[in-house]
Enzyme design. Structure first.
Site, short mmCIF file in Angstrom:
data_model
loop_
_atom_site.label_atom_id
_atom_site.label_comp_id
_atom_site.label_asym_id
_atom_site.label_seq_id
_atom_site.Cartn_x
_atom_site.Cartn_y
_atom_site.Cartn_z
N LYS A 153 0.88 -1.17 0.00
CA LYS A 153 0.00 0.00 0.00
C LYS A 153 0.91 1.21 0.00
O LYS A 153 1.76 1.36 0.89
CB LYS A 153 -0.91 0.01 1.23
CG LYS A 153 -1.99 1.08 1.16
CD LYS A 153 -3.01 0.76 0.07
CE LYS A 153 -4.07 1.83 -0.06
NZ LYS A 153 -5.10 1.48 -1.02
N SER A 223 -0.95 -0.86 -4.47
CA SER A 223 -2.22 -0.15 -4.44
C SER A 223 -2.00 1.16 -3.71
O SER A 223 -1.44 1.18 -2.61
CB SER A 223 -3.28 -1.00 -3.72
OG SER A 223 -4.51 -0.34 -3.63
N PRO A 337 3.62 -7.95 -17.19
CA PRO A 337 3.74 -7.29 -18.49
C PRO A 337 2.55 -6.36 -18.74
O PRO A 337 1.51 -6.49 -18.10
CB PRO A 337 3.74 -8.47 -19.47
CG PRO A 337 2.99 -9.55 -18.76
CD PRO A 337 3.33 -9.39 -17.31
#
Length: 351
Positions: A153, A223, A337
């Protein structure tokens, strides 16, 4: 010789403040002070103004404080588009009087706060790399090849943070707060790649972040959120210092419909085992195509492309595993990718 043992629980959530299911685990015997991390999917938009993440984080902090527990890594990912189900994945560990036998290992760490002017730049990469190495040590993972999923995070830029940096005579990587989310995710992912030896740190400069997508980690899941200024890091892998029925493996989807790679990873895990958790990254392919066919996720002015990607990949994975409480996080810059991303699978062997 004692060893560590991991426990993983998937708990449904009726809202960002619904921690009743986790409290029920305590009532059934789970020791609150054995919890090391909580990963959550909340039903916000997953963008800059998604305050469900902070709301959920505060709800868990309040819960843990009632039990006298602190230091738990609480990582919330906003966005349950499509049929993704809001839920919490709770990770706990304990010491047991059983020899190590190579099982799921969990390690956590937290970096110092990141200065706004360092977000999306080499300084963030290097800071995260050190944090990942610390979490690996905490997990007892010596070989980077044994790390299967690194969840981070990371912070983002807000108007206030930008103003404070510029008032001090410093420049930031972008004034676009939404773009800062991608830069932060990308730099954090490259930090994972450096820590795991996938990329040489000396080969990366600021201009490579979110531009050179040939540089990526096969294990990173990052995130970003407004609710923190540092980085919370969770490393999941396998270690001979751990025991118990849990195992983990991962795949790297080459694109959003690469179900084959995910199924192959599941086949590498014990056949007669219960699915404990699925953790994945998703993003719209920046080429504008999937397997040669045009997609419009990047052209929608109403809905962010990351939201489309979560719903789409969530549907693919739900079809494979037959569940909807999947941890699918959007925005996969340098995480697999372009257009693809890592998928970790945790299973519990029959005993």
């Amino acid at each position: 010789m004692p060893s560590l043992r991991a426990h993983v629980f998937r708990v449904p959530a009726d809202g960002p403040d619904d921690v009743a299911g986790v409290e029920a685990l305590f009532a059934s015997g789970l020791q609150a002070n054995n919890i090391v991390a909580v990963l959550g999917k909340t039903e916000g938009n997953g963008c800059v103004n998604d305050f469900t993440r902070g709301y959920a984080t505060r709800s868990f902090e309040t819960l843990f404080s009632r039990y006298g527990v602190d230091g738990v890594s609480i990582i919330m990912s906003g966005g349950t588009e499509g049929a993704l189900s809001p839920h919490w994945t709770v990770f706990a560990r304990e010491t047991v009087e059983t020899p190590g036998e190579r099982a799921l290992a969990i390690g956590v760490s937290r970096t110092p706060a990141l200065s706004p002017e360092h977000l999306g730049r080499r300084e963030q990469i290097l800071l995260v790399a050190e944090g990942v190495k610390s979490a690996m040590r905490d997990a007892g993972i010596d070989d980077p090849a044994d790390a299967h999923f690194v969840q981070i995070k990371c912070p983002l830029l807000t108007s206030r943070r930008i103003a404070e940096a510029e008032a001090a005579g410093r420049t930031v990587a972008t004034h676009d707060t939404l773009k800062s989310m991608g830069l932060s995710r990308g730099a954090s992912a490259l930090g994972v790649a450096v820590a795991l030896g996938e990329i040489d740190a000396t080969s990366i400069n600021d201009a490579d972040i979110c531009t050179r997508f040939d540089l990526f980690s096969r294990c990173a899941s990052t995130s970003s959120g407004v609710e923190l200024t540092d980085h919370e890091i969770i490393v999941l892998g396998m270690s001979a210092k751990w025991s118990g029925p849990l195992s983990i493996d991962h795949a790297v989807m080459r694109d959003a419909i690469d179900a084959h790679s995910v199924r192959k990873a599941r086949e590498r895990l014990p056949e007669n085992s219960r699915l404990a958790a699925v953790l994945a990254k998703a993003e719209p392919d920046p080429s504008g195509e999937i397997d040669g066919r045009r997609h419009t996720m990047l052209d929608d002015s109403d809905i962010a492309g990351t939201r489309h990607a979560r719903a789409f990949v969530g549907g693919v994975l739900a079809g494979i595993f037959g569940i909807t409480d999947l941890y699918v996080s959007g925005g996969a810059e340098h995480q697999g990718p372009p257009g693809g991303g890592p998928v970790a699978i945790i299973v519990e062997k029959e005993q």
